[in-house]
Design a protein around this motif. Structure first.
Motif, PDB file in Angstrom:
ATOM      1  N   LEU A 136     -51.144 -30.981  73.116  1.00  0.00           N
ATOM      2  CA  LEU A 136     -50.965 -30.595  71.848  1.00  0.00           C
ATOM      3  C   LEU A 136     -51.776 -29.149  71.417  1.00  0.00           C
ATOM      4  N   TYR A 137     -52.940 -29.217  71.604  1.00  0.00           N
ATOM      5  CA  TYR A 137     -53.759 -27.934  71.335  1.00  0.00           C
ATOM      6  C   TYR A 137     -53.958 -26.833  72.239  1.00  0.00           C
ATOM      7  N   LEU A 138     -54.101 -27.380  73.637  1.00  0.00           N
ATOM      8  CA  LEU A 138     -54.272 -26.046  74.781  1.00  0.00           C
ATOM      9  C   LEU A 138     -52.822 -25.518  75.299  1.00  0.00           C
ATOM     10  N   GLY A 139     -51.966 -26.555  74.977  1.00  0.00           N
ATOM     11  CA  GLY A 139     -50.715 -26.330  75.450  1.00  0.00           C
ATOM     12  C   GLY A 139     -50.379 -26.419  77.102  1.00  0.00           C
ATOM     13  N   ASP A 140     -51.470 -26.808  77.897  1.00  0.00           N
ATOM     14  CA  ASP A 140     -51.682 -27.165  79.082  1.00  0.00           C
ATOM     15  C   ASP A 140     -51.663 -28.511  79.589  1.00  0.00           C
ATOM     16  N   PRO A 141     -50.449 -29.230  79.350  1.00  0.00           N
ATOM     17  CA  PRO A 141     -50.614 -30.624  79.764  1.00  0.00           C
ATOM     18  C   PRO A 141     -50.983 -31.110  80.818  1.00  0.00           C
ATOM     19  N   ILE A 142     -51.519 -32.159  81.153  1.00  0.00           N
ATOM     20  CA  ILE A 142     -52.284 -32.770  82.356  1.00  0.00           C
ATOM     21  C   ILE A 142     -51.385 -34.004  82.478  1.00  0.00           C
ATOM     22  N   GLY A 143     -50.953 -33.945  83.854  1.00  0.00           N
ATOM     23  CA  GLY A 143     -50.152 -35.199  84.298  1.00  0.00           C
ATOM     24  C   GLY A 143     -50.714 -36.259  84.283  1.00  0.00           C
ATOM     25  N   LEU A 144     -50.193 -37.519  84.367  1.00  0.00           N
ATOM     26  CA  LEU A 144     -51.071 -38.834  84.304  1.00  0.00           C
ATOM     27  C   LEU A 144     -51.681 -39.119  85.621  1.00  0.00           C
ATOM     28  N   TRP A 145     -51.177 -38.561  86.621  1.00  0.00           N
ATOM     29  CA  TRP A 145     -51.968 -38.727  88.099  1.00  0.00           C
ATOM     30  C   TRP A 145     -53.246 -38.054  88.001  1.00  0.00           C
ATOM     31  N   PRO A 146     -53.187 -36.552  87.717  1.00  0.00           N
ATOM     32  CA  PRO A 146     -54.444 -35.809  87.673  1.00  0.00           C
ATOM     33  C   PRO A 146     -55.407 -36.402  86.457  1.00  0.00           C
ATOM     34  N   LEU A 147     -54.926 -36.695  85.553  1.00  0.00           N
ATOM     35  CA  LEU A 147     -55.605 -37.454  84.403  1.00  0.00           C
ATOM     36  C   LEU A 147     -56.532 -38.666  84.942  1.00  0.00           C
ATOM     37  N   PHE A 148     -55.603 -39.638  85.665  1.00  0.00           N
ATOM     38  CA  PHE A 148     -56.373 -40.777  85.943  1.00  0.00           C
ATOM     39  C   PHE A 148     -57.324 -40.364  87.170  1.00  0.00           C
ATOM     40  N   LEU A 149     -56.915 -39.354  87.960  1.00  0.00           N
ATOM     41  CA  LEU A 149     -57.774 -38.876  89.106  1.00  0.00           C
ATOM     42  C   LEU A 149     -59.122 -38.328  88.624  1.00  0.00           C
ATOM     43  N   TYR A 150     -59.031 -37.214  87.813  1.00  0.00           N
ATOM     44  CA  TYR A 150     -60.046 -36.571  87.334  1.00  0.00           C
ATOM     45  C   TYR A 150     -61.044 -37.205  86.235  1.00  0.00           C
ATOM     46  N   CYS A 151     -60.269 -37.817  85.520  1.00  0.00           N
ATOM     47  CA  CYS A 151     -60.957 -38.301  84.194  1.00  0.00           C
ATOM     48  C   CYS A 151     -61.226 -39.745  84.529  1.00  0.00           C
ATOM     49  N   PHE A 152     -60.925 -40.498  85.464  1.00  0.00           N
ATOM     50  CA  PHE A 152     -61.297 -41.769  85.644  1.00  0.00           C
ATOM     51  C   PHE A 152     -61.869 -42.313  87.100  1.00  0.00           C
ATOM     52  N   LEU A 153     -60.954 -41.960  87.981  1.00  0.00           N
ATOM     53  CA  LEU A 153     -61.149 -42.394  89.384  1.00  0.00           C
ATOM     54  C   LEU A 153     -62.623 -41.838  90.043  1.00  0.00           C
ATOM     55  N   LEU A 154     -62.516 -40.471  89.886  1.00  0.00           N
ATOM     56  CA  LEU A 154     -63.532 -39.836  90.352  1.00  0.00           C
ATOM     57  C   LEU A 154     -65.121 -40.166  89.561  1.00  0.00           C
ATOM     58  N   THR A 155     -65.225 -40.555  88.206  1.00  0.00           N
ATOM     59  CA  THR A 155     -66.208 -40.706  87.572  1.00  0.00           C
ATOM     60  C   THR A 155     -66.673 -42.139  87.387  1.00  0.00           C
ATOM     61  N   VAL A 156     -65.681 -43.039  87.483  1.00  0.00           N
ATOM     62  CA  VAL A 156     -65.864 -44.397  87.214  1.00  0.00           C
ATOM     63  C   VAL A 156     -67.085 -45.220  88.284  1.00  0.00           C
ATOM     64  N   PRO A 157     -66.966 -44.771  89.353  1.00  0.00           N
ATOM     65  CA  PRO A 157     -67.789 -45.450  90.326  1.00  0.00           C
ATOM     66  C   PRO A 157     -69.359 -45.235  89.889  1.00  0.00           C
ATOM     67  N   CYS A 158     -69.450 -44.030  89.393  1.00  0.00           N
ATOM     68  CA  CYS A 158     -71.074 -43.782  89.197  1.00  0.00           C
ATOM     69  C   CYS A 158     -71.271 -44.461  87.720  1.00  0.00           C
ATOM     70  N   ASP A 159     -70.456 -44.544  86.902  1.00  0.00           N
ATOM     71  CA  ASP A 159     -70.499 -45.157  85.602  1.00  0.00           C
ATOM     72  C   ASP A 159     -70.583 -46.773  85.924  1.00  0.00           C
ATOM     73  N   LEU A 160     -70.064 -47.171  86.568  1.00  0.00           N
ATOM     74  CA  LEU A 160     -70.154 -48.643  86.963  1.00  0.00           C
ATOM     75  C   LEU A 160     -71.508 -49.052  87.594  1.00  0.00           C
ATOM     76  N   LEU A 161     -72.269 -48.017  88.193  1.00  0.00           N
ATOM     77  CA  LEU A 161     -73.500 -48.296  88.653  1.00  0.00           C
ATOM     78  C   LEU A 161     -74.582 -48.066  87.470  1.00  0.00           C
ATOM     79  N   LEU A 162     -74.125 -47.204  86.646  1.00  0.00           N
ATOM     80  CA  LEU A 162     -74.903 -47.197  85.375  1.00  0.00           C
ATOM     81  C   LEU A 162     -74.730 -48.400  84.551  1.00  0.00           C
ATOM     82  N   CYS A 163     -73.757 -49.006  84.665  1.00  0.00           N
ATOM     83  CA  CYS A 163     -73.668 -50.224  83.759  1.00  0.00           C
ATOM     84  C   CYS A 163     -74.452 -51.343  84.402  1.00  0.00           C
ATOM     85  N   ALA A 164     -74.668 -51.347  85.617  1.00  0.00           N
ATOM     86  CA  ALA A 164     -75.660 -52.305  86.168  1.00  0.00           C
ATOM     87  C   ALA A 164     -77.114 -52.144  86.074  1.00  0.00           C
TER      88      ALA A 164
END
Length: 187
Positions: A136-164
């Motif tokens: 809506l703001y940047l006018g550069d939509p991100i697809g669902l797969w890149p969103l999942f990959l870059y905003c979840f899959l790549l970062t969640v393993p380290c965050d799960l370690l931080l949870c422990a």
């Protein structure tokens, strides 16, 4: 807790969260930082209300113009795609504290569950905000797969370690902040 102690602890955690923004591992799109560790610990150690307040102070300072966010500060930061994660930090700290202190002496399992629940809030808000701002703001939509990959899959393993790590630290530090035998530190 005394009001003075509450203010000091909130200020301390706001400062730790700001420091955590600059302790980062660069990865594409969403940088991995130690902010989540400190927001999680704020909820675990201060309780839901004070933990969220500490994150709120951090957000206020950043939006007021202090360069405490990973890419600076100022009111325009709300248009950064990653600002949703910052909002998620406040709600995640609240939920983490709420779950952790639902019993007087939280177990390691409860602390880990609280951290994971808080992390889920951070990711849901962060990814939704990223998607909407990009569209809506940047006018550069991100697809669902890149969103999942870059905003979840790549970062969640380290965050799960931080949870422990946070659960272990919380288990050791919560008793140090308790003011009554057997009572929760804040709520």
């Amino acid at each position: 807790m005394s009001k003075t102690r509450d203010l000091i602890l909130c200020a301390l955690f706001a400062a730790l969260i700001a420091i955590g923004a600059f302790l980062r591992i660069p990865i594409p799109v969403v940088p991995f930082t130690l902010q989540y560790l400190f927001t999680m610990l704020a909820g675990l150690l201060l309780g839901s209300r004070l933990g969220a307040a500490a994150v709120g102070v951090y957000i206020f300072l950043g939006l007021a113009g202090l360069p405490v966010f990973t890419q600076g500060g100022g009111p325009g930061y709300i248009f950064q795609p990653t600002f949703g994660y910052i909002i998620g930090f406040a709600l995640g700290a609240y939920l983490t504290g709420r779950i952790a202190h639902a019993q007087p002496r939280p177990t390691l399992r409860r602390l880990l569950a609280a951290n994971l629940a808080g992390l889920a809030v951070v990711y849901v808000l962060g990814m939704a905000y990223y998607y909407l701002i990009s569209l809506l703001y940047l006018g550069d939509p991100i697809g669902l797969w890149p969103l999942f990959l870059y905003c979840f899959l790549l970062t969640v393993p380290c965050d799960l370690l931080l949870c422990a790590v946070g659960a272990v630290l919380g288990r050791r530090l919560i008793p140090l902040l308790q003011i009554e035998k057997g009572g929760a530190c804040c709520e």
